[in-house]
Design an enzyme around this catalytic site. Sequence first.
Site, mmCIF file in Angstrom:
data_model
loop_
_atom_site.group_PDB
_atom_site.id
_atom_site.type_symbol
_atom_site.label_atom_id
_atom_site.label_comp_id
_atom_site.label_asym_id
_atom_site.label_seq_id
_atom_site.Cartn_x
_atom_site.Cartn_y
_atom_site.Cartn_z
ATOM 1 N N SER A 1 0.834 -1.198 0.000
ATOM 2 C CA SER A 1 0.000 0.000 0.000
ATOM 3 C C SER A 1 0.868 1.247 0.000
ATOM 4 O O SER A 1 1.590 1.518 0.964
ATOM 5 C CB SER A 1 -0.905 0.020 1.237
ATOM 6 N N HIS B 1 -1.281 -1.486 -4.122
ATOM 7 C CA HIS B 1 -2.541 -1.133 -3.470
ATOM 8 C C HIS B 1 -2.593 0.385 -3.291
ATOM 9 O O HIS B 1 -1.683 0.990 -2.723
ATOM 10 C CB HIS B 1 -2.622 -1.845 -2.117
ATOM 11 N N ASP C 1 -4.737 3.607 -2.012
ATOM 12 C CA ASP C 1 -5.799 4.021 -1.101
ATOM 13 C C ASP C 1 -6.282 5.423 -1.428
ATOM 14 O O ASP C 1 -5.575 6.401 -1.178
ATOM 15 C CB ASP C 1 -5.276 4.003 0.341
ATOM 16 N N MET D 1 -8.769 8.310 -0.490
ATOM 17 C CA MET D 1 -9.570 8.730 0.674
ATOM 18 C C MET D 1 -10.112 10.129 0.446
ATOM 19 O O MET D 1 -9.372 11.005 -0.012
ATOM 20 C CB MET D 1 -8.684 8.760 1.924
ATOM 21 N N HIS E 1 -8.350 1.032 -3.847
ATOM 22 C CA HIS E 1 -9.244 0.892 -2.692
ATOM 23 C C HIS E 1 -9.897 2.248 -2.444
ATOM 24 O O HIS E 1 -9.273 3.156 -1.913
ATOM 25 C CB HIS E 1 -8.391 0.436 -1.492
ATOM 26 N N MET F 1 -11.969 4.675 -0.554
ATOM 27 C CA MET F 1 -12.606 4.996 0.734
ATOM 28 C C MET F 1 -13.279 6.347 0.555
ATOM 29 O O MET F 1 -12.815 7.378 1.044
ATOM 30 C CB MET F 1 -11.549 5.021 1.841
ATOM 31 N N MET G 1 -11.524 -5.573 5.760
ATOM 32 C CA MET G 1 -10.628 -4.652 6.480
ATOM 33 C C MET G 1 -10.258 -5.269 7.827
ATOM 34 O O MET G 1 -11.114 -5.757 8.564
ATOM 35 C CB MET G 1 -11.295 -3.298 6.702
ATOM 36 N N GLY H 1 -8.772 4.246 7.147
ATOM 37 C CA GLY H 1 -8.487 5.664 7.363
ATOM 38 C C GLY H 1 -7.020 6.001 7.517
ATOM 39 O O GLY H 1 -6.581 7.048 7.070
ATOM 40 N N PHE H 2 -6.265 5.116 8.151
ATOM 41 C CA PHE H 2 -4.869 5.428 8.415
ATOM 42 C C PHE H 2 -3.997 4.179 8.295
ATOM 43 O O PHE H 2 -4.451 3.079 8.626
ATOM 44 C CB PHE H 2 -4.705 5.981 9.838
ATOM 45 N N GLY H 3 -2.751 4.400 7.878
ATOM 46 C CA GLY H 3 -1.774 3.321 7.920
ATOM 47 C C GLY H 3 -1.224 3.182 9.330
ATOM 48 O O GLY H 3 -1.467 4.024 10.197
ATOM 49 N N ASP I 1 -6.424 -6.092 4.695
ATOM 50 C CA ASP I 1 -5.779 -4.774 4.647
ATOM 51 C C ASP I 1 -5.800 -4.152 6.038
ATOM 52 O O ASP I 1 -6.864 -3.861 6.573
ATOM 53 C CB ASP I 1 -6.567 -3.905 3.650
ATOM 54 N N GLY J 1 1.292 -1.836 4.246
ATOM 55 C CA GLY J 1 1.768 -0.481 3.982
ATOM 56 C C GLY J 1 3.032 -0.190 4.761
ATOM 57 O O GLY J 1 4.145 -0.221 4.225
ATOM 58 N N SER J 2 2.872 0.076 6.051
ATOM 59 C CA SER J 2 4.033 0.454 6.861
ATOM 60 C C SER J 2 5.074 -0.660 6.908
ATOM 61 O O SER J 2 6.273 -0.386 6.977
ATOM 62 C CB SER J 2 3.599 0.876 8.268
HETATM 63 C C1 DX5 Z 1 -6.036 1.944 5.676
HETATM 64 C C2 DX5 Z 1 -5.605 1.581 4.294
HETATM 65 C C3 DX5 Z 1 -4.479 0.630 4.226
HETATM 66 C C4 DX5 Z 1 -3.192 1.088 4.863
HETATM 67 C C5 DX5 Z 1 -2.557 -0.119 5.476
HETATM 68 O O1 DX5 Z 1 -7.267 2.550 5.647
HETATM 69 O O2 DX5 Z 1 -6.689 0.986 3.592
HETATM 70 O O3 DX5 Z 1 -4.259 0.135 2.916
HETATM 71 O O4 DX5 Z 1 -2.285 1.691 3.980
HETATM 72 O O5 DX5 Z 1 -1.440 0.268 6.191
HETATM 73 P P1 DX5 Z 1 -0.724 -0.697 7.239
HETATM 74 O O6 DX5 Z 1 -0.262 -1.925 6.506
HETATM 75 O O7 DX5 Z 1 0.404 0.148 7.747
HETATM 76 O O8 DX5 Z 1 -1.734 -1.030 8.307
HETATM 77 ZN ZN ZN Z 2 -6.330 -0.030 1.648
#
Ligand code: DX5
Ligand code: ZN
Length: 223
Positions: A7, A32, A34, A36, A65, A67, A136, A141-143, A174, A196-197
């Site tokens: 991501s 991926h 995101d 938002m 994705h 959102m 999910m 909303g956040f990584g 995710d 992601g992270s």
């Molecule tokens: C969150 C996103 C994810 C996010 C995942 O709303 O949909 O795709 O980037 O990040 P990690 O892997 O750091 O949880």
């Molecule tokens: Zn995502």
Amino acid sequence: MIKFAPSILSADFRILGEQIEETARGGAEYVHIDVMDGNFVPQVSFGDPVIKTIRPCTSQVFDVHLMVLHPERYIQRMADAGADIITFHLEAAEDPAAVIEAIRGCGKKVGISIKPGTSLDAVMPFVRDIDMLLIMTVEPGFGGQKYIPESTDRIRKMRAYFEENGIRADIEVDGGIKRDNVDVVLEAGANVIVAGSAVFAGDVYANTKSFSEHFEEWNAERA
Ligand code: DX5
Ligand code: ZN
């Protein structure tokens, strides 16, 4: 087959193209993305201009994705920008069947996503008509959030239902997925894995490779 979808929400946007190329070299088949809107989720990330800009960097599958509220308004522009799979949130759509139709009408693959608190029953009427179900494993909303342990049972239930009913849709997960808990979601039956992270903190190539090699072994053991 297990697919890996880094991501880019956690990427270094100054060098986004290079980082995506590193995930490709590391063996990730998907990217991926995101999107938002600051309404469905608190944060605003990026939209189709960014997707269009990075499209020439790679031939990886673009897994978008959404959102966003009113997802039907964004389908055509995501398709035009280079999305391959367009996933919308069940909770954001007034008429999910119409959104599915709109995505199909653009010749793209269809995903539906459900938040951790959404009942599995709510998505059942649509699972035969989609290519991917995104479960999910954090609140969208956040990584960088922690994996919600109750997700495991939800993945397991949907995989069992798909198998019993001959449903071929992928199950994507995710949120909060790291190298040290990824086996939990694999064993439960997820086959498209977002991180992601865990990918973009540190050495992007090495992190991606560590996941990809693990998935290759997993695929080989079950071939
Ligand atoms: C969150 C996103 C994810 C996010 C995942 O709303 O949909 O795709 O980037 O990040 P990690 O892997 O750091 O949880
Ligand atoms: Zn995502």
